[in-house]
Every structure is written in structure tokens, then in C-alpha cells.
Design an enzyme around this catalytic site. Sequence first.
Site, PDB file in Angstrom:
ATOM      1  N   HIS A 109      44.434  46.389  43.782  1.00 45.65           N
ATOM      2  CA  HIS A 109      43.135  45.774  44.061  1.00 45.65           C
ATOM      3  C   HIS A 109      42.754  45.842  45.536  1.00 45.65           C
ATOM      4  CE1 HIS A 109      45.632  42.094  44.923  1.00 45.65           C
ATOM      5  NE2 HIS A 109      44.695  41.906  45.839  1.00 45.65           N
ATOM      6  N   ASP A 139      49.244  46.232  39.084  1.00 48.10           N
ATOM      7  CA  ASP A 139      48.498  46.049  40.330  1.00 48.10           C
ATOM      8  C   ASP A 139      49.223  46.706  41.509  1.00 48.10           C
ATOM      9  OD1 ASP A 139      46.446  45.314  41.965  1.00 48.10           O
ATOM     10  OD2 ASP A 139      47.015  43.212  42.131  1.00 48.10           O
ATOM     11  N   GLY A 214      44.133  38.558  52.552  1.00 50.75           N
ATOM     12  CA  GLY A 214      44.560  39.591  53.491  1.00 50.75           C
ATOM     13  C   GLY A 214      46.042  39.875  53.425  1.00 50.75           C
ATOM     14  N   ASN A 215      46.820  38.962  52.802  1.00 48.83           N
ATOM     15  CA  ASN A 215      48.248  39.191  52.617  1.00 48.83           C
ATOM     16  C   ASN A 215      48.551  40.146  51.459  1.00 48.83           C
ATOM     17  OD1 ASN A 215      48.952  36.125  53.964  1.00 48.83           O
ATOM     18  ND2 ASN A 215      50.419  37.782  54.313  1.00 48.83           N
ATOM     19  N   SER A 216      47.588  40.327  50.557  1.00 49.78           N
ATOM     20  CA  SER A 216      47.828  41.147  49.371  1.00 49.78           C
ATOM     21  C   SER A 216      48.325  42.526  49.764  1.00 49.78           C
ATOM     22  CB  SER A 216      46.544  41.288  48.555  1.00 49.78           C
ATOM     23  OG  SER A 216      46.210  40.085  47.921  1.00 49.78           O
ATOM     24  N   LEU A 235      47.338  30.884  44.288  1.00 49.38           N
ATOM     25  CA  LEU A 235      46.603  29.852  43.574  1.00 49.38           C
ATOM     26  C   LEU A 235      46.170  28.843  44.623  1.00 49.38           C
ATOM     27  CD1 LEU A 235      45.664  28.573  40.905  1.00 49.38           C
ATOM     28  CD2 LEU A 235      47.867  27.398  40.792  1.00 49.38           C
ATOM     29  N   LEU A 269      52.791  49.642  25.290  1.00 46.15           N
ATOM     30  CA  LEU A 269      52.930  49.257  23.892  1.00 46.15           C
ATOM     31  C   LEU A 269      51.569  49.013  23.255  1.00 46.15           C
ATOM     32  CD1 LEU A 269      54.822  48.572  21.555  1.00 46.15           C
ATOM     33  CD2 LEU A 269      55.007  46.246  22.463  1.00 46.15           C
TER      34      LEU A 269
END
Length: 379
Positions: A109, A139, A214-216, A235, A269
Site C-alpha cells: 500500500h 501487503d 509513515g512507518n508503514s 489501530l 485457496l
Amino acid sequence: MRYRILYVTALLVSGFLLVTSRTNWGQRRIIRPISQASRYWSGPDVARGAGLSSDELNNIDIYKTAHLATVNITSTVYRRTIFLEIYPSKDQGSGFLISGDGKILTNNHVVANERQIEVTLSDQSKYKATLLSRDEANDLALLQIAPRKKLPWLRLGDSEGLQVGQKVLAIGNPFGLDGTLTTGVVSALARDIRGENDRKLEGLIQTDAAINMGNSGGPLLDSAGDVIGINTAILGPNGGSIGIGFAMPINRAKLMLDDLQAGRKRPRLGVSVVAVAGDYADALSLPTQGGLLITEVERGSAADRAGLRGGRQIVQIGNAQLNVGGDLITAIDGQPVDRGDAISRALARKHVGDSVELTIFRNGRTTNVRVKLDEAGPV
């Protein structure tokens, strides 16, 4: 009389010199209280460095190496105003180098627009990046830059043996503040959340290390400095940390890298499931030990071709609404289902074309179903 005065004076001077030379008195000791009286603070007699604990030294050593391999990623996304005008907007995230030739792991993302991706290294040099591979289900994304020199990189650890309570360190660029370090512990394992586009992400690491916007895509490290996860989501209100963050286990990324190098694709699956057990299982007339209840089967997927069945009716059980009537998966390849991400963990050892044997409970009977895996389906 004159000589007496000289004699007494010489005697007093000699006595003063004798006393001050044989004790720890001295000019500095005598006048120090007077000089310090004008200050609002006091300090130690001898300045020395802070006494750092072994844990602090460990944090410092890891940061000195890891922050050099952590990068800032900017991707340009074109958005539309309420007046239907299109304008460019920049999204920011983090990533980290896994090889000296410029391969970078991050979240999928973070690089929504693969055509305009810019990477900023720790020395503030900037490079255009190309997308080598992406795994939307987990992701994950792999980027490539063309550096002018060999770059520092991070080692990939093992996320399989993690334990709740062990120390972790997160490095990234929250709110554009590059090279930010936070520390915490593994708070929980095998967490399921909803990610971008309401896609379900399974088996995540939960941590209380502060993770913000910004840590993603940045690394989650263990106390040896090895990457055990990729910081993925939080969260919290307005993108701020409240001590509940999530990271994708690094073993998922290692599978993507191995498959890319071998020219393979990840198997799917093609089912959506929810874990049920105990009272919920009893209320649905299912085995008490429970399992993974199939709520939806994607049309044309491997699960669909094998005849697996999804839910047919929405019911309220306790505080939850469930799509019931589908098959209950109680074991995978002979191993009892004991956690919500059991399918993802089982498929991590499989490739497209392999088969997986599912033990299912249907209409009061237990049976085994063999499913040949392909690329279709979200899971």
C-alpha cells in the site's frame, strides 16, 4: 618592635602554607561555595559520560547499523476533487534495503502508483525506483533502485519462533521524520485485521512499539538486529499511535522473494474463513473443538473446483453475526487447526500446483477433501 612584627608575619604565612599543603584544602575548595552560590544548578565534581545499561547499548548498536539501511519512499498518486479535477498527491512510507545492489522491501500500500516511486536513502540521496514484485494478499512489495555504490542492508530473521514479550525495535519515517527509532515488545501473535480495500491480513505480529503514519514498510527488528516483521498498520485515531501496531511476519516476505527468484507465484485457496470454537461451535451444532468456518468460496477458485461450500445464511450468535452453513475446516494436512491463520501458515509451505488435504465437518460428518492449489482467490 619592627623585627617582632616581621617575625609574627613570617610565622603566620609559614603556618598557612604548611596547613594548606598537607590537607585537601586549597583556594578552589575555599572559594567554591562562593562561586556556586550564584548558580541555579549544581553538577558532579568530575564530568563523566552517562552510565548506559546493556539494553540501551543494544538499542544504540542496532540503530547505528539499521537506520543506514532504512529508506523513505514517496509515491505520487493522482486524486480527484469533488469538482472532478485531477491533482497529484504524494504518499509517504518507509522501506529497508535487503541487498547491496538496491533491492528494497516495503508494504504494497506504500507504492500504490508504481510508475512514480522515489526512494530517499539515509544520506539524503534520491533515486527513482521500479516495482519488481508485489503480493497484495500479504501487503508486500519489492522495489529496485540503481545505486552508485554498494549500500548497507539488513538481514532477514525468522518470524516463526517469536514469543510474546520479547523486545522489538521499529525504525521508519513517521510523519516524514526520517530515521526514527521506537522500542517495545511483541504484544501478541497471529492477529487478523482489515487492511487496504478491506482486504483481510492474517497472522500479523502485534507490538506496542510506537508506529505512526509513515512507518508503514519499515523494519521491525529483534534484539540481534535481524528483521522479523514489516511494520504494516496501526489501530489508533487520526493515524497516531496508542500502542497497538501490527507487522507482517518476515517469513511471508522471504517466501515472496524465493518465489520471485524461482519464477513461481504464490498459491491461493480461494476461501474466506472465521475461527469458531466453544460456545459458538455448540450453538452452530459443530464440534466443540471448533476450526475455521468457511463463510465464502470464490467462484472459479481452487476451493470452488474441489467442492468446498461457503455460508448460506447470516445469523446472530452472541454479539457476532456469522455467515453459517459452510464447511468447517478442522485439520490441514493432518494437523489440527489451532489458530486463525492456519491456512496461511499451511500455504506458506506450498507452491502453485501442489495439493493440500483439508479435513472438513459437513452435515454431521467428517471427511477429507484434497485441493489442488492455483493462483486464484484472495486467500
